[in-house]
Structures are given as structure tokens and as C-alpha cells.
Enzyme design. Structure first.
Site, short mmCIF file in Angstrom:
data_model
loop_
_atom_site.label_atom_id
_atom_site.label_comp_id
_atom_site.label_asym_id
_atom_site.label_seq_id
_atom_site.Cartn_x
_atom_site.Cartn_y
_atom_site.Cartn_z
CB SER A 53 78.14 23.02 70.02
OG SER A 53 78.79 21.88 69.49
CE1 TYR A 83 73.80 22.18 67.01
CE2 TYR A 83 76.07 21.45 66.71
CZ TYR A 83 74.97 21.65 67.53
OH TYR A 83 75.05 21.33 68.86
P1 NAP Z 1 67.99 16.67 71.96
O1 NAP Z 1 68.22 15.42 72.72
O2 NAP Z 1 67.70 16.59 70.50
O3 NAP Z 1 66.81 17.49 72.69
C1 NAP Z 1 66.44 18.72 72.17
C2 NAP Z 1 65.44 19.37 73.08
O4 NAP Z 1 65.14 20.67 72.54
C3 NAP Z 1 64.13 18.63 73.17
O5 NAP Z 1 63.65 18.75 74.49
C4 NAP Z 1 63.22 19.39 72.21
O6 NAP Z 1 61.83 19.34 72.55
C5 NAP Z 1 63.75 20.80 72.40
N1 NAP Z 1 63.47 21.71 71.29
C6 NAP Z 1 63.80 21.57 69.98
N2 NAP Z 1 63.36 22.63 69.29
C7 NAP Z 1 62.76 23.46 70.18
C8 NAP Z 1 62.11 24.70 70.08
N3 NAP Z 1 61.99 25.34 68.90
N4 NAP Z 1 61.59 25.24 71.20
C9 NAP Z 1 61.68 24.62 72.40
N5 NAP Z 1 62.29 23.44 72.55
C10 NAP Z 1 62.81 22.86 71.45
O7 NAP Z 1 69.25 17.66 72.11
P2 NAP Z 1 70.51 17.62 73.11
O8 NAP Z 1 71.56 16.76 72.51
O9 NAP Z 1 70.06 17.37 74.49
O10 NAP Z 1 71.06 19.12 72.95
C11 NAP Z 1 70.73 20.14 73.89
C12 NAP Z 1 71.60 21.35 73.57
O11 NAP Z 1 72.97 21.01 73.69
C13 NAP Z 1 71.41 21.89 72.15
O12 NAP Z 1 71.49 23.29 72.15
C14 NAP Z 1 72.59 21.29 71.41
O13 NAP Z 1 72.96 22.05 70.29
C15 NAP Z 1 73.66 21.32 72.49
N6 NAP Z 1 74.74 20.36 72.23
C16 NAP Z 1 74.49 19.02 72.19
C17 NAP Z 1 75.55 18.17 71.92
C18 NAP Z 1 75.38 16.68 71.85
O14 NAP Z 1 76.35 15.98 71.43
N7 NAP Z 1 74.24 16.11 72.22
C19 NAP Z 1 76.84 18.66 71.68
C20 NAP Z 1 77.02 20.04 71.73
C21 NAP Z 1 75.98 20.88 72.01
P3 NAP Z 1 60.84 18.15 72.04
O15 NAP Z 1 61.22 16.92 72.83
O16 NAP Z 1 59.49 18.65 72.39
O17 NAP Z 1 61.11 18.00 70.58
#
Ligand code: NAP
Length: 248
Positions: free
Chosen positions: A143, A157
Site C-alpha cells: 500500500s 495497517y
Molecule cells: P477488500 O475489498 O476488503 O477485499 C478483501 C479480500 O480479502 C476479500 O476477498 C476477503 O475475503 C479477503 N480476506 C480477508 N481476510 C482474509 C484472510 N484472512 N484470508 C483470506 N482472504 C482474506 O480489500 P481490497 O481493497 O480489495 O484490498 C486488497 C489488497 O489491496 C489488500 O491487501 C489491501 O491492503 C491492499 N490495498 C487496498 C487499497 C484500497 O484503497 N482498496 C489501497 C492500498 C492497498 P472475504 O470476501 O471472504 O471476506
């Protein structure tokens, strides 16, 4: 023959976008999820109906034995993994450092850091030429918070993503001669469910206007970069931390 990709946390958000794009680009895809079986199964149906190959596997990657099970399922149902997208991640409830309880802190590091270690370890055992593998690529979803500290009350985080950056650099050195490329993508503000704890889509729209490029990013824009990093087009990119953050 299609290459095999595991995307952790692929039932929603960035992981789902990576899995969908990978299927369009002829990967056999494992959609890992923690709880949302219905959504993961629907994605498998959608990919299969479009002529692709996908499976859904439930595994909490923060638990070593479940991460091992995830890779064993892929071995038997899709074949040896070629690309690992370490995407599963959580923000946790927003907390000042003095209000963080040990269990909440532990959970954030367990999913974001330990889960990535466990999955990378399983991937290296299968990809590395040291173990008779034919190489591969690992992309860690870090991130931009790792370098700018994230939104208010995201200390845990942001620190976990800093650890993921260091892990990326160190692992890249560790496997550099083993045919495994390791890189990280550092998304900025991307419109997904992860921001629900910070005011959801309304907050994303407000904050998005403060990003230099003038808007939040889409999960598909992160997916394009992740897929490129895993592709032969990025064959000399190794140990890189690539920002996809609209200039923020
Ligand atoms: P999200 O929409 O909240 O989706 C999270 C995903 O991770 C879901 O599929 C969830 O599964 C799964 N998950 C959560 N805990 C888990 C575990 N213990 N084991 C296996 N799967 C798990 O998140 P996102 O925004 O797409 O983020 C994806 C990645 O990008 C993360 O690492 C996040 O830190 C990074 N990121 C995101 C942003 C942003 O602005 N969105 C910015 C920087 C970095 P379920 O559906 O089954 O709960």
C-alpha cells in the site's frame, strides 16, 4: 497449457479484479477467500461460462495450516502454481496507537504480513529451481500507506504494509537466482469495501478529490499493473515497489 495463478482474497475488490483479468488472459485461477463462498463460487461460474478455468478455495491465510491447504488444493485441482498474488489484507477498526488492543494488532499483522509469508513460502517450494521448479512470480499487494502513513488511525495497517515492502525486498534477494521474481504493487486510494470502516464510498469520493489525479482509483487499474508485473513483459523487474496511486 495455461499458467496457474493463486489470488488470495479474491472474492472482492482488487483481488477479484486481478482474478477476472487473469482468467481473460488465459490463466487458470484459484480464487481464495475467507468467508464469502457465494461470491467466490459465482466468480468461478462466470469465468467458466466465459470459457476460462477457475476454482474457489476457502482458506484463512493468516493460519499456516490453511495456507498450506490452499496450495495443496491448487496442486491437485489446477496444477503447480506459476504466479502468486499475495492480495488478502485487512485494515481493521481505526484506532489510535494507545487504543490498539493486542488481539486487533495481532490480527492485522497475521493477515497482512504472516499470511503473505506463509503463502510465499508455499509458492517458493513449488516455483524455485532450488526445489526442481520451473520459476514463477510473486506479487505482494502492499500500500502507498507504507510510505505516507495512511489515513488517520491506520498506524497498524500502515506499519504492516511497511513490513510487506521490506519482505518484498528481502525475498527478492533470497530467490533472485532461483527463477522467482518478487515485486510489490502499492495502491493508493482504491474504491473497494476495505474503506467501510472509514466511511465507505462517500469517504472514498471525498478523499478521491484530494488525490493529485483528482479521483480514487479502480480495482481494475491495480489489476493491470499486478498482471503486468507477473508477465514476461516485466522479466527484468525484481524487488520493485510500484505505486498505483494517482500521484498521492
Ligand atoms: P477488500 O475489498 O476488503 O477485499 C478483501 C479480500 O480479502 C476479500 O476477498 C476477503 O475475503 C479477503 N480476506 C480477508 N481476510 C482474509 C484472510 N484472512 N484470508 C483470506 N482472504 C482474506 O480489500 P481490497 O481493497 O480489495 O484490498 C486488497 C489488497 O489491496 C489488500 O491487501 C489491501 O491492503 C491492499 N490495498 C487496498 C487499497 C484500497 O484503497 N482498496 C489501497 C492500498 C492497498 P472475504 O470476501 O471472504 O471476506
Amino acid at each position: 497449457m495455461s499458467k496457474v495463478m493463486i489470488v488470495t482474497g479474491a472474492s472482492r475488490g482488487i483481488g477479484a479484479a486481478i482474478a477476472q483479468l487473469a482468467a481473460q488472459r488465459d490463466f487458470s485461477v484459484c480464487i481464495n477467500y475467507a468467508r464469502n463462498a457465494a461470491i467466490a463460487d459465482a466468480m468461478v461460474d462466470q469465468i467458466t461460462q466465459a470459457g476460462g478455468k477457475a476454482i474457489a478455495v476457502r482458506a484463512d491465510v493468516s493460519r499456516k495450516e490453511e495456507a498450506v491447504h490452499l496450495f495443496q488444493e491448487v496442486d491437485s485441482r489446477l496444477g503447480t502454481v506459476d504466479v502468486l498474488m499475495n492480495n488478502a489484507g485487512i485494515i481493521g477498526d481505526p484506532r489510535l496507537v494507545e487504543d490498539l488492543d493486542p488481539a486487533a494488532l495481532q490480527q492485522i499483522f497475521a493477515v497482512n504480513v504472516y499470511g503473505s509469508f506463509y503463502c510465499a513460502g508455499e509458492a517458493v517450494k513449488r516455483m524455485s529451481t532450488r526445489y526442481g521448479g520451473k520459476g514463477g512470480a510473486i506479487v505482494n499487494l502492499s500500500s502507498a500507506a507504507a510510505r505516507h502513513g495512511g489515513l488517520p488511525k491506520e498506524v497498524a495497517y500502515a506499519a504492516s504494509k511497511g513490513a510487506l515492502d521490506s519482505f518484498t525486498l528481502a525475498l527478492a534477494k533470497e530467490v533472485a537466482r532461483d527463477g522467482v521474481r518478487v515485486n510489490a504493487v502499492r495502491p493508493g486510494l482504491i474504491a473497494t469495501d476495505i474503506h467501510d470502516a472509514h466511511g465507505g464510498r462517500e469517504a472514498i469520493a471525498t478523499l478521491g478529490a484530494t488525490v493529485p489525479i483528482g479521483r480514487p482509483g479502480a480495482a481494475s487499474e491495480v489489476a493491470e499493473t499486478a498482471l503486468w508485473l507477473a508477465s514476461p513483459a516485466a522479466s527484468y523487474i525484481h524487488g520493485a515497489l510500484i505505486d498505483v496511486s494517482g500521484g498521492r
